[in-house]
Design a protein around this motif. Sequence first.
Motif, PDB file in Angstrom:
ATOM      1  N   SER A  53       0.834  -1.201   0.000  1.00 62.91           N
ATOM      2  CA  SER A  53       0.000   0.000   0.000  1.00 62.91           C
ATOM      3  C   SER A  53       0.871   1.255   0.000  1.00 62.91           C
ATOM      4  N   GLY A  54       1.982   1.216   0.750  1.00 58.30           N
ATOM      5  CA  GLY A  54       2.890   2.360   0.756  1.00 58.30           C
ATOM      6  C   GLY A  54       3.547   2.558  -0.592  1.00 58.30           C
ATOM      7  N   ASP A  55       4.003   1.464  -1.230  1.00 60.34           N
ATOM      8  CA  ASP A  55       4.595   1.562  -2.563  1.00 60.34           C
ATOM      9  C   ASP A  55       3.581   2.068  -3.576  1.00 60.34           C
ATOM     10  N   LEU A  56       2.341   1.597  -3.459  1.00 56.31           N
ATOM     11  CA  LEU A  56       1.313   2.026  -4.395  1.00 56.31           C
ATOM     12  C   LEU A  56       1.058   3.527  -4.283  1.00 56.31           C
ATOM     13  N   ALA A  57       1.069   4.047  -3.060  1.00 53.75           N
ATOM     14  CA  ALA A  57       0.863   5.490  -2.876  1.00 53.75           C
ATOM     15  C   ALA A  57       1.989   6.284  -3.541  1.00 53.75           C
ATOM     16  N   LEU A  58       3.238   5.800  -3.421  1.00 53.09           N
ATOM     17  CA  LEU A  58       4.362   6.472  -4.081  1.00 53.09           C
ATOM     18  C   LEU A  58       4.199   6.441  -5.602  1.00 53.09           C
ATOM     19  N   LEU A  59       3.816   5.280  -6.128  1.00 50.38           N
ATOM     20  CA  LEU A  59       3.685   5.126  -7.570  1.00 50.38           C
ATOM     21  C   LEU A  59       2.555   5.988  -8.130  1.00 50.38           C
ATOM     22  N   ARG A  60       1.458   6.070  -7.416  1.00 51.25           N
ATOM     23  CA  ARG A  60       0.304   6.806  -7.924  1.00 51.25           C
ATOM     24  C   ARG A  60       0.563   8.316  -7.949  1.00 51.25           C
ATOM     25  N   ARG A  61       1.445   8.784  -7.097  1.00 47.54           N
ATOM     26  CA  ARG A  61       1.682  10.220  -7.053  1.00 47.54           C
ATOM     27  C   ARG A  61       2.284  10.725  -8.364  1.00 47.54           C
ATOM     28  N   ASN A  92      21.623   3.313  -3.982  1.00 47.13           N
ATOM     29  CA  ASN A  92      22.556   4.449  -3.860  1.00 47.13           C
ATOM     30  C   ASN A  92      21.878   5.741  -3.412  1.00 47.13           C
ATOM     31  N   GLY A  93      20.893   5.627  -2.540  1.00 50.90           N
ATOM     32  CA  GLY A  93      20.206   6.815  -2.050  1.00 50.90           C
ATOM     33  C   GLY A  93      19.031   7.265  -2.900  1.00 50.90           C
ATOM     34  N   TRP A  94      18.848   6.626  -4.069  1.00 53.63           N
ATOM     35  CA  TRP A  94      17.733   6.965  -4.949  1.00 53.63           C
ATOM     36  C   TRP A  94      16.504   6.119  -4.610  1.00 53.63           C
ATOM     37  N   VAL A  95      15.338   6.698  -4.783  1.00 57.44           N
ATOM     38  CA  VAL A  95      14.083   5.951  -4.774  1.00 57.44           C
ATOM     39  C   VAL A  95      13.610   5.900  -6.220  1.00 57.44           C
ATOM     40  N   ILE A  96      13.526   4.709  -6.781  1.00 55.36           N
ATOM     41  CA  ILE A  96      13.255   4.536  -8.207  1.00 55.36           C
ATOM     42  C   ILE A  96      11.842   3.986  -8.377  1.00 55.36           C
ATOM     43  N   LEU A  97      11.033   4.724  -9.094  1.00 57.55           N
ATOM     44  CA  LEU A  97       9.669   4.303  -9.399  1.00 57.55           C
ATOM     45  C   LEU A  97       9.650   3.775 -10.825  1.00 57.55           C
ATOM     46  N   ARG A 109       6.797  -0.760  -9.596  1.00 55.93           N
ATOM     47  CA  ARG A 109       7.828  -1.304  -8.703  1.00 55.93           C
ATOM     48  C   ARG A 109       8.586  -0.146  -8.075  1.00 55.93           C
ATOM     49  N   VAL A 110       8.851  -0.244  -6.782  1.00 54.35           N
ATOM     50  CA  VAL A 110       9.645   0.753  -6.064  1.00 54.35           C
ATOM     51  C   VAL A 110      10.970   0.100  -5.681  1.00 54.35           C
ATOM     52  N   ALA A 111      12.060   0.660  -6.169  1.00 54.65           N
ATOM     53  CA  ALA A 111      13.393   0.135  -5.856  1.00 54.65           C
ATOM     54  C   ALA A 111      14.221   1.243  -5.216  1.00 54.65           C
ATOM     55  N   ARG A 112      15.179   0.830  -4.393  1.00 60.01           N
ATOM     56  CA  ARG A 112      16.069   1.792  -3.727  1.00 60.01           C
ATOM     57  C   ARG A 112      17.513   1.390  -3.992  1.00 60.01           C
ATOM     58  N   GLN A 130      19.042  -5.528 -17.261  1.00 53.97           N
ATOM     59  CA  GLN A 130      19.761  -4.469 -16.557  1.00 53.97           C
ATOM     60  C   GLN A 130      18.791  -3.487 -15.917  1.00 53.97           C
ATOM     61  N   SER A 131      17.691  -3.199 -16.593  1.00 53.12           N
ATOM     62  CA  SER A 131      16.721  -2.239 -16.064  1.00 53.12           C
ATOM     63  C   SER A 131      16.063  -2.738 -14.788  1.00 53.12           C
ATOM     64  N   TRP A 132      16.120  -4.051 -14.519  1.00 48.46           N
ATOM     65  CA  TRP A 132      15.543  -4.593 -13.293  1.00 48.46           C
ATOM     66  C   TRP A 132      16.588  -4.663 -12.179  1.00 48.46           C
ATOM     67  N   CYS A 133      17.744  -5.256 -12.471  1.00 49.97           N
ATOM     68  CA  CYS A 133      18.733  -5.466 -11.407  1.00 49.97           C
ATOM     69  C   CYS A 133      19.619  -4.243 -11.181  1.00 49.97           C
ATOM     70  N   ASN A 134      19.719  -3.377 -12.182  1.00 52.33           N
ATOM     71  CA  ASN A 134      20.580  -2.194 -12.065  1.00 52.33           C
ATOM     72  C   ASN A 134      19.902  -1.006 -12.744  1.00 52.33           C
ATOM     73  N   PRO A 135      18.786  -0.545 -12.195  1.00 58.15           N
ATOM     74  CA  PRO A 135      18.031   0.528 -12.858  1.00 58.15           C
ATOM     75  C   PRO A 135      18.810   1.827 -12.978  1.00 58.15           C
ATOM     76  N   LEU A 136      19.762   2.081 -12.081  1.00 58.14           N
ATOM     77  CA  LEU A 136      20.581   3.289 -12.208  1.00 58.14           C
ATOM     78  C   LEU A 136      21.567   3.152 -13.364  1.00 58.14           C
ATOM     79  N   GLY A 137      22.216   2.009 -13.475  1.00 55.99           N
ATOM     80  CA  GLY A 137      23.145   1.792 -14.574  1.00 55.99           C
ATOM     81  C   GLY A 137      22.448   1.783 -15.923  1.00 55.99           C
ATOM     82  N   TRP A 138      21.206   1.283 -15.974  1.00 58.70           N
ATOM     83  CA  TRP A 138      20.451   1.236 -17.226  1.00 58.70           C
ATOM     84  C   TRP A 138      20.281   2.630 -17.829  1.00 58.70           C
ATOM     85  N   SER A 139      20.095   3.643 -16.996  1.00 57.74           N
ATOM     86  CA  SER A 139      19.901   5.007 -17.488  1.00 57.74           C
ATOM     87  C   SER A 139      21.141   5.878 -17.309  1.00 57.74           C
ATOM     88  N   GLY A 140      22.279   5.265 -16.946  1.00 61.56           N
ATOM     89  CA  GLY A 140      23.509   6.023 -16.775  1.00 61.56           C
ATOM     90  C   GLY A 140      23.536   6.895 -15.539  1.00 61.56           C
TER      91      GLY A 140
END
Length: 631
Positions: free
Chosen positions: A4-12, A177-182, A172-175, A397-407
């Motif tokens: 429910s918490g992840d869903l609230a982040l995603l919906r925003r 290196n300090g990033w919150v990735i939606l 999906r909410v991933a964290r 890569q976009s799943w296991c390393n979402p930061l590396g996928w977008s540089g």
Amino acid sequence: MDKSGDLALLRRFEPVLRFTRGERFFPMDVERYIGQCSLWMQQEGQEPELLVPQGELTLDKLVEPRQIGFGAVHFLKFIEPLDILELARYSFDRAVSSIRQALKLSLQDPLHKFRAGRGRLARVGYGSRFVDALFSLTLMLRGRVPGDTAAAAALAYKRMQDETERYCYYGRVARQNGWVILQYWFFYPFNNWRSGFFGVNDHEGDWEMISIYCSETHSDGAELPSVDRLVPEWVAYASHDFSGDDLRRRWDDPEILKVSDAQGNLHPVVFAGAGSHASYFSQGEYLTELELPFLSALVQLVDKLQSLWVKVLHQSSGSASSPGFNVFRIPFVDYARGDGLALGPGQDREWQPEVISESTAWAISYRGLWGLYARDPIAGENAPAGPVYNRDGSVRQSWCNPLGWSGLDKLPPNHDAPEVLKRKLDEIQAYQVSLKTIIEQQSSKLVGMGVEAAAMQGYPHLEQAHRAQEEQIATLSAEVHHLRQELAQVDARLDALRLYGEQLSQADPGPMRAHIHRAHHPSPESELRLASVAEFVAAVSIGALMVGIVLLIVFARHYLLIGLAAMIGVLIFIEAGFRRQLHRLINSMTVGLAIVSAMVLLFEFFWQIVVIGVLAAGLYIMWENLREITG
């Protein structure tokens, strides 16, 4: 965090997807799709084996463990191709629907008939057109999705939507290196880019995704809800199989269109490619290239030659951010016009999202394909795997390393940047101090060795020792010189870091597009307004050339080379005229002929050129020396 918490982040920040008129497939839930599929296994060298028939497959059965050998592939089969009567009925219904829509002038209808833009082949050169013709011929020989499969898929999808209309994304909410990735994953039951929009391929199942990269603020006062602590900083849109910095835009980049909901939250707008469902920041028509694996070596060679042509000979034909197309890549148009159905907050239809994570069984446990395995050797017509895996079963890569996928793996969130900067400053300053200490020690040693060498002068019995000392002095002097150069670089880096710190303290993040190497922009209006005659010439040029070659072989074989050169020359001049590029063509031909002429002269008169060159150099040296004496 719970679902429910992840869903609230995603919906925003959930995105708005805008499609091109004529699009027939939209993001749906996988459970209904699985219910219409059968599960198969393809062993190498054998016929496909049915594991679970259509109507019996569920998500639970999909993830049941199955032992298979190396080289085997699990895949789903969504539909069977239509028979002749079904296909005729479907074509008739669509024709009647299109006529009704035209009579009603229903321009706002998202299912209004699609009209292709100006021909893609009119925007590229003859080399690309020739490779495109070969690619079209290979479709007859390769494993591919049958032509009427798209029609059957459209009927099946329409039936499901008629029963329960639903538009879904998997969030999906991933964290990291300090990033919150939606992450927002979209599943389409079919990709009809080839049969519906003159694109590269058709295949069952299609997974697309965008990511929003947020920092999380930490309030010193009252604790804020987690959903209110998120600050979006970057957005990355998946586009075919590309990855890296070019997929990413900063949140405040004006290229990102955003819409506001009733609560004041901003939602990025994604323009989906017609049939391909690739994601773009701006609406328009995108000329994209397909690189065939077996031509990759030629692609690299031509890219290097093009770079040499631009950098050395200054024969540029475009901006650096949008270089010319390689003749061994095949051009296709991705229509992302955004004039069709819109999904998302405040749009034609709203989302019904679901949350996925590393504990979602159907995403993690099923490594097979989400549609037909067509056994296409270049994989374009094979269905993709799910959100977690590539077609070969490896993790995306976009799943296991979402930061590396977008540089983005090299950048911290904004609120962490000052602390990271401070640590880096401390690290380099410590290195600066140690470097200065080493330089002082080595310089002192060098001076001592120099004094000792000077003291050896005039003593014959120390000649050998003096020679060895001079060699050590030369080596140490070079080392000290290198250390001083390195110290100068360290000083410059420290200055840059301090200036960057001042920039951060003023909340200035710097240029928003400095990270982009090759921006992908829609074709400009000037290209879309190509004359109809030019488009016609582009469409028939390669076919006409092939017919001309056959006629030359049959009726004038002795003039084959001359006739072929004449035909190619005429076609090139005609196209250059239509494109208003005759001056550029003549300039390039002049440079090319000059280079060829120079090479021929060098080959024919090599030794004469060498002799004249040596004589000229000798006379010049004598002249300079005599001028110095008399001056």
